[in-house]
Design a protein around this motif. Structure first.
Motif, short mmCIF file in Angstrom:
data_model
loop_
_atom_site.label_atom_id
_atom_site.label_comp_id
_atom_site.label_asym_id
_atom_site.label_seq_id
_atom_site.Cartn_x
_atom_site.Cartn_y
_atom_site.Cartn_z
N ALA A 140 0.84 -1.21 0.00
CA ALA A 140 0.00 0.00 0.00
C ALA A 140 0.87 1.25 0.00
O ALA A 140 0.61 2.21 -0.73
CB ALA A 140 -0.92 -0.02 1.22
N SER A 173 1.49 3.89 -3.22
CA SER A 173 1.11 5.29 -3.06
C SER A 173 2.28 6.22 -3.37
O SER A 173 2.11 7.24 -4.04
CB SER A 173 0.64 5.57 -1.63
OG SER A 173 -0.57 4.91 -1.41
N PRO A 229 -3.23 -4.57 -1.38
CA PRO A 229 -3.64 -3.15 -1.30
C PRO A 229 -4.79 -2.82 -2.26
O PRO A 229 -5.67 -2.05 -1.92
CB PRO A 229 -2.38 -2.39 -1.71
CG PRO A 229 -1.26 -3.32 -1.44
CD PRO A 229 -1.79 -4.70 -1.65
N HIS A 230 -4.80 -3.45 -3.44
CA HIS A 230 -5.89 -3.20 -4.39
C HIS A 230 -7.21 -3.74 -3.84
O HIS A 230 -8.25 -3.11 -3.98
CB HIS A 230 -5.59 -3.83 -5.74
CG HIS A 230 -4.49 -3.13 -6.47
ND1 HIS A 230 -4.60 -1.83 -6.89
CD2 HIS A 230 -3.26 -3.54 -6.81
CE1 HIS A 230 -3.48 -1.47 -7.48
NE2 HIS A 230 -2.65 -2.49 -7.45
N SER A 267 -7.96 -4.04 -0.76
CA SER A 267 -8.36 -3.09 0.29
C SER A 267 -9.03 -1.86 -0.31
O SER A 267 -10.05 -1.40 0.19
CB SER A 267 -7.14 -2.64 1.10
OG SER A 267 -6.45 -3.74 1.59
N ARG A 268 -8.44 -1.34 -1.38
CA ARG A 268 -9.01 -0.12 -1.99
C ARG A 268 -10.38 -0.38 -2.59
O ARG A 268 -11.26 0.45 -2.53
CB ARG A 268 -8.08 0.41 -3.08
CG ARG A 268 -6.84 1.03 -2.54
CD ARG A 268 -5.99 1.65 -3.64
NE ARG A 268 -4.67 1.87 -3.09
CZ ARG A 268 -3.60 1.16 -3.39
NH1 ARG A 268 -3.67 0.22 -4.31
NH2 ARG A 268 -2.44 1.40 -2.82
N TYR A 296 -12.63 -0.80 0.69
CA TYR A 296 -12.68 0.27 1.69
C TYR A 296 -12.50 1.67 1.11
O TYR A 296 -12.39 2.64 1.84
CB TYR A 296 -11.62 0.02 2.77
CG TYR A 296 -11.88 -1.25 3.53
CD1 TYR A 296 -12.73 -1.24 4.62
CD2 TYR A 296 -11.32 -2.45 3.15
CE1 TYR A 296 -13.02 -2.41 5.30
CE2 TYR A 296 -11.59 -3.63 3.83
CZ TYR A 296 -12.45 -3.59 4.90
OH TYR A 296 -12.74 -4.74 5.57
N GLY A 346 -10.21 4.46 -1.45
CA GLY A 346 -8.78 4.66 -1.65
C GLY A 346 -8.03 5.39 -0.56
O GLY A 346 -6.80 5.37 -0.54
N ASN A 349 -5.91 6.37 2.44
CA ASN A 349 -4.95 5.48 3.09
C ASN A 349 -5.19 5.28 4.58
O ASN A 349 -4.66 4.33 5.16
CB ASN A 349 -3.52 5.97 2.84
CG ASN A 349 -3.05 5.60 1.46
OD1 ASN A 349 -2.83 4.44 1.17
ND2 ASN A 349 -2.96 6.59 0.57
N ARG A 388 -7.73 4.22 5.67
CA ARG A 388 -8.42 2.93 5.67
C ARG A 388 -7.59 1.85 4.98
O ARG A 388 -7.56 0.71 5.41
CB ARG A 388 -9.75 3.04 4.93
CG ARG A 388 -10.68 4.03 5.54
CD ARG A 388 -12.10 3.80 5.03
NE ARG A 388 -12.90 4.96 5.34
CZ ARG A 388 -13.18 5.92 4.47
NH1 ARG A 388 -12.74 5.84 3.24
NH2 ARG A 388 -13.90 6.95 4.82
N VAL A 389 -6.94 2.24 3.86
CA VAL A 389 -6.23 1.23 3.06
C VAL A 389 -5.09 0.58 3.86
O VAL A 389 -4.91 -0.63 3.80
CB VAL A 389 -5.68 1.85 1.76
CG1 VAL A 389 -4.77 0.87 1.03
CG2 VAL A 389 -6.83 2.26 0.86
N SER A 445 -5.14 -3.28 4.61
CA SER A 445 -4.14 -4.12 3.94
C SER A 445 -3.42 -5.00 4.95
O SER A 445 -3.07 -6.14 4.64
CB SER A 445 -3.11 -3.26 3.20
OG SER A 445 -3.73 -2.50 2.21
#
Lengths: 357, 249
Positions: A98, A102, A286-287, A289-290, A293, A295, A297, A299-300, A304
């Motif tokens: 993640a 980013s 991470p994807h 998660s996005r 939840y 995008g 971060n 939350r991500v 993740s």
């Protein structure tokens, strides 16, 4: 078309974000507990539960004697380090992915791209081929950890331009140096035919060698890493908007990159040092998660960690299952083998076209 | 807060920006015009401090912006960049919020900022699903949310339909009323006549002419800037310029 009820963060929400996090918080310990049951010897849930409770200070004495010493040994000494290790390593790779995605603003990057994997492989091969064994049974892990950090910082400093590290340089330098180091690794393996099996097993990733002391070390380092990543989630959001934008809204861009690359290198290298290379998790979790939840971060990053942990624990269960003829197969093979079809399902069904543009 | 640039120079590859000086006072709009590649965007980035000058000084109320901390700078200067960002799966609110994260904004006026741009209904939408024009409005809302005293806008009208052009024009006038120093780059000289108190004309990294917009935007200066002949004509808004070649097509 079929849609999961948790498809969208904004549209017709049937499960609000806090509830989705609550699901994660419940699922992770449940998956861990259930995983302690499976393996070459089946242990019923009640027994596993009592063994786990017996390890709790003050409470433990109530449960002593309600299971056999063998059962205790299997759960506490064999399975717990591996299952908890899978959770920690999965979390580390998920968060690492993640953060790196980013910073690079690039969806196909993962923590390994900054040189972690190739450096760790070089360290491991040097230790396996026997030229480095001063730390006894820990030589492999220490050598792999040290070389991993060495290669990451080499990548970082070679990317310096007038006191700044442009992310495009960092990414290209990471790819280039990784290829170079991987070739060195291949050359060393080529020259040591008798060690190929051992190296292969390490390169595919395995949790068989995990012990409580190694688990403690990666737990501490990765708790720190995840804490820092969560602390920097606002900076990561700004970085996703572009580095120039991030600077214009007040981000200390160079400091942020250095701190984050350093902690990710520390955390993920420590994991790789005890488990070998486990692919897929850092790229894909991470994807996932996005998609579930949104995008942002804040939350991500935690999502993740939890999803990475759950995923790797399940993969570890599969690696131990009888599906593969009783052999425990390297977990790195499992992660991609089951992960890729799962991810393809998720990408088409769950994203609702959000990655189409 | 007054923005002042003294003798700015910057070399990027084969392109160089030389000896740029300009000033913009509170409650004033300074326009920058010039052909593609004249260095307008580069100049704006230098003024914002996200790009470092090779030599010269950018002062915000007399203080060198490169000596400010990033947070102090973000409080004094904001910039609407030309490139629209593409974050992974952000909703509009997430995007606007990033502009206030590091300068201690309370999030109460997030809604009012979106409302002032007429995009309240977009707040929960996914940013990447918006049209190009909507994205620009969101980025402008982020700049308003940052609420700095110097606002730099790089081509604020690109990708906008008429309705969004009107909203953006209103927002710029509002910034002016609030006493902000506003610098905008524009291709369209006639839009500059409508918006800018002062104008700077640039060509290949240098200033061709600068001064009050009404004095500066003449057919002669336009020719010097673009290498194209212009004529004046009267529109309902007043005197405007049109390229002669466009009339003959």
């Amino acid at each position: 078309m079929f849609r999961l009820p948790i498809r969208d963060y904004t549209g017709n929400i049937s499960l609000p974000i806090p509830a989705r996090f609550a699901v994660l918080i419940i699922v992770l310990p449940v998956v861990i507990m259930l995983s302690l049951m499976v393996g070459s010897v089946y242990i019923p849930f009640g027994t596993v539960f009592r063994v786990v409770l017996s390890q709790v200070p003050f409470l433990g004495s109530h449960y002593a004697g309600s299971f056999s010493p063998e059962q205790y040994e299997i759960v506490v000494l064999l399975r717990e380090p591996q299952i908890l290790g899978a959770a920690v390593i999965g979390a580390s790779l998920g968060v690492g992915g993640a953060v790196i995605q980013s910073i690079f603003k690039n969806p196909i990057t993962e923590p390994y791209v900054i040189g972690i994997s190739s450096g760790a492989a070089l360290g491991a091969v040097i230790a396996i081929t026997g030229t480095f064994d001063i730390f006894g049974i820990y030589s492999l892990s220490i050598s792999s950890f040290a070389f991993s950090l060495l290669v990451v910082y080499l990548v970082y400093f070679l990317s310096l331009r007038h006191g700044r590290v442009p992310v495009v340089y960092l990414l290209l330098m990471g790819v280039a140096i990784s290829l170079f180091v991987s070739s060195l690794v291949a050359f060393m393996i080529f020259n040591n035919v008798r060690l190929q099996g051992q190296v292969f097993f390490w390169l595919m990733g395995s949790l068989q060698e995990l012990t409580w002391d190694k688990l403690a070390i990666i737990f501490i380092i990765n708790s720190l890493m995840i804490f820092v990543a969560v602390t920097f989630s606002k900076e990561l959001d700004a970085f996703q908007m572009g580095e120039e934008y991030a600077k214009s809204v007040g981000v200390r861009a160079e400091m942020t990159k250095l701190v984050l690359v350093s902690v990710i290198a520390l955390g993920v290298s420590a994991c790789v040092a005890v488990s070998g290379l486990i692919g897929f998790v850092g790229l894909v979790i991470p994807h996932v998660s996005r998609l579930i939840y949104g995008g942002a971060n804040r939350r991500v990053v935690p999502a993740s960690a939890a999803l990475g942990g759950i995923f790797l624990v399940l993969a570890e269960d599969l690696a131990h299952s009888s599906l593969f003829g009783g052999e425990v197969i390297p977990i790195g093979i499992i992660t991609s083998l089951i992960g890729v079809p799962f991810f393809m399902f998720l990408l088409t069904r769950l994203s609702g076209g959000s990655y189409d543009t | 807060m007054t923005l002042e640039a003294r003798g700015l120079a910057k070399k990027i590859g084969n392109f160089s920006l030389t000896d740029i000086s300009l000033a913009c006072s509170p409650g004033e709009v300074t326009g920058i015009a010039g052909a593609n590649g004249a260095g307008k965007s580069t100049l704006l980035k230098l003024l914002s401090g996200i790009l470092r000058v090779d030599s010269g000084l950018v002062l915000a109320n007399g203080q060198d912006i490169l000596r400010m901390t990033p947070r102090e700078r973000a409080k004094s200067v904001s910039i609407l960049l030309q490139e629209t960002p593409s974050p992974f799966n952000f909703v509009v609110e997430d995007v606007v919020r990033t502009a206030g994260y590091f300068i201690g904004k309370n999030e109460d006026n997030l809604d009012s900022v979106l409302g002032s741009m007429g995009i309240s209904e977009l707040s929960g939408r996914r940013f990447h699903e918006l049209s190009g024009g909507e994205k620009r409005l969101v980025m402008l809302a982020a700049l308003l949310y940052q609420d700095s005293s110097i606002c730099l806008l790089d081509e604020p009208f690109s990708f906008l339909d008429v309705d969004k052009e009107i909203r953006t024009t209103r927002a710029i006038n509002q910034l002016k009323k609030e006493g902000k120093a506003v610098v905008i780059t524009l291709h369209d000289m006639n839009a500059l006549m409508r918006l800018a108190d002062h104008t700077v004309l640039m060509k290949r990294g240098e200033i061709v002419a600068k001064g009050k917009t009404v004095d500066i935007l003449t057919p002669e200066n336009a020719y010097l800037t673009y290498g194209v002949r212009f004529s004046e004509y009267m529109s309902p808004e007043g005197k405007r310029l049109i390229a002669d070649d466009l009339l003959q097509i």
